[in-house]
Design a protein around this motif. Sequence first.
Motif, PDB file in Angstrom:
ATOM      1  N   ASP A  31      80.276  16.674  75.996  1.00 18.78           N
ATOM      2  CA  ASP A  31      78.840  16.944  75.964  1.00 18.78           C
ATOM      3  C   ASP A  31      78.211  16.402  77.246  1.00 18.78           C
ATOM      4  O   ASP A  31      77.047  16.056  77.286  1.00 18.78           O
ATOM      5  N   GLY A  50      77.757  19.462  71.876  1.00 19.62           N
ATOM      6  CA  GLY A  50      76.620  18.584  71.608  1.00 19.62           C
ATOM      7  C   GLY A  50      75.598  19.203  70.678  1.00 19.62           C
ATOM      8  O   GLY A  50      75.040  18.525  69.810  1.00 19.62           O
ATOM      9  N   VAL A  53      76.952  18.932  67.186  1.00 18.91           N
ATOM     10  CA  VAL A  53      76.839  17.551  66.709  1.00 18.91           C
ATOM     11  C   VAL A  53      75.398  17.252  66.312  1.00 18.91           C
ATOM     12  O   VAL A  53      75.142  16.661  65.258  1.00 18.91           O
ATOM     13  N   ARG A  54      74.435  17.662  67.133  1.00 19.29           N
ATOM     14  CA  ARG A  54      73.030  17.393  66.804  1.00 19.29           C
ATOM     15  C   ARG A  54      72.591  18.161  65.553  1.00 19.29           C
ATOM     16  O   ARG A  54      71.838  17.649  64.739  1.00 19.29           O
ATOM     17  N   ALA A  57      74.558  16.255  62.443  1.00 18.53           N
ATOM     18  CA  ALA A  57      74.736  14.807  62.661  1.00 18.53           C
ATOM     19  C   ALA A  57      75.187  14.096  61.390  1.00 18.53           C
ATOM     20  O   ALA A  57      76.072  13.235  61.438  1.00 18.53           O
ATOM     21  N   LEU A  61      78.604  12.533  62.025  1.00 15.67           N
ATOM     22  CA  LEU A  61      78.432  11.146  62.456  1.00 15.67           C
ATOM     23  C   LEU A  61      78.063  10.197  61.320  1.00 15.67           C
ATOM     24  O   LEU A  61      78.055   8.983  61.521  1.00 15.67           O
ATOM     25  N   ALA A  66      71.597  12.647  65.994  1.00 14.23           N
ATOM     26  CA  ALA A  66      72.573  12.383  67.057  1.00 14.23           C
ATOM     27  C   ALA A  66      71.800  12.223  68.363  1.00 14.23           C
ATOM     28  O   ALA A  66      70.707  12.774  68.520  1.00 14.23           O
ATOM     29  N   PRO A  67      72.359  11.484  69.310  1.00  9.85           N
ATOM     30  CA  PRO A  67      71.670  11.333  70.597  1.00  9.85           C
ATOM     31  C   PRO A  67      71.564  12.668  71.334  1.00  9.85           C
ATOM     32  O   PRO A  67      72.327  13.605  71.063  1.00  9.85           O
ATOM     33  N   GLN A  69      72.372  13.429  74.302  1.00 11.73           N
ATOM     34  CA  GLN A  69      73.684  13.696  74.910  1.00 11.73           C
ATOM     35  C   GLN A  69      74.690  12.852  74.148  1.00 11.73           C
ATOM     36  O   GLN A  69      74.648  11.629  74.191  1.00 11.73           O
ATOM     37  N   TYR A  70      75.595  13.511  73.441  1.00 14.15           N
ATOM     38  CA  TYR A  70      76.566  12.783  72.636  1.00 14.15           C
ATOM     39  C   TYR A  70      77.646  12.218  73.546  1.00 14.15           C
ATOM     40  O   TYR A  70      78.283  12.959  74.291  1.00 14.15           O
TER      41      TYR A  70
END
Length: 170
Positions: A31, A50, A53-54, A57, A61, A66-67, A69-70
């Motif tokens: 990411d 990324g 993931v977002r 999350a 996670l 999620a941040p 930028q993972y």
Amino acid sequence: ERPWGGRRLQDVLGKTGLPAGLVGESWEVSDHSHGLSSMAEAPYLGMTFGAVVRRHAREMLGRATAPEQYPLLVKFLDATETRSVQVHPDDAWCANARHEDRGKSECWYILDCEPGAEVILGTKPGITSPIPFSTQTPTTAERHAAMRIRLLEYSFFVVNTTAAKTSSAI
């Protein structure tokens, strides 16, 4: 092309589509803005790792968000010669220096290595700044290093930020 690379990513791992010449690494999952991974199958076809993931999350996670930028980069390395010294500062150093990236701890899992392959890892007590390592050769960095470790297949290492490291023919 990496002068310390080889062809083992193709010959041992069966990677295809590699450029001609010496290849030192391939980014598999990322990411990072310098090499975003895109999903290859539906329902996420074309989305970046990324973004997935977002979007998921909680499932991926175990938390609600999620941040932006993972911080994950999975890559294969093929080092046939001694590499330059690698030093990755922590988050605080990056923020203070206004560096675009965050700190970078690493985990290494050794899939394959030549007999005698080793890493030089960590710093001796009293060495606190990553700056002096940035222009050092592996030979001069070795004087500041805490450990010289012989590699074996299937070894696992956790490498914290600010640890100087170099590798020889892994």
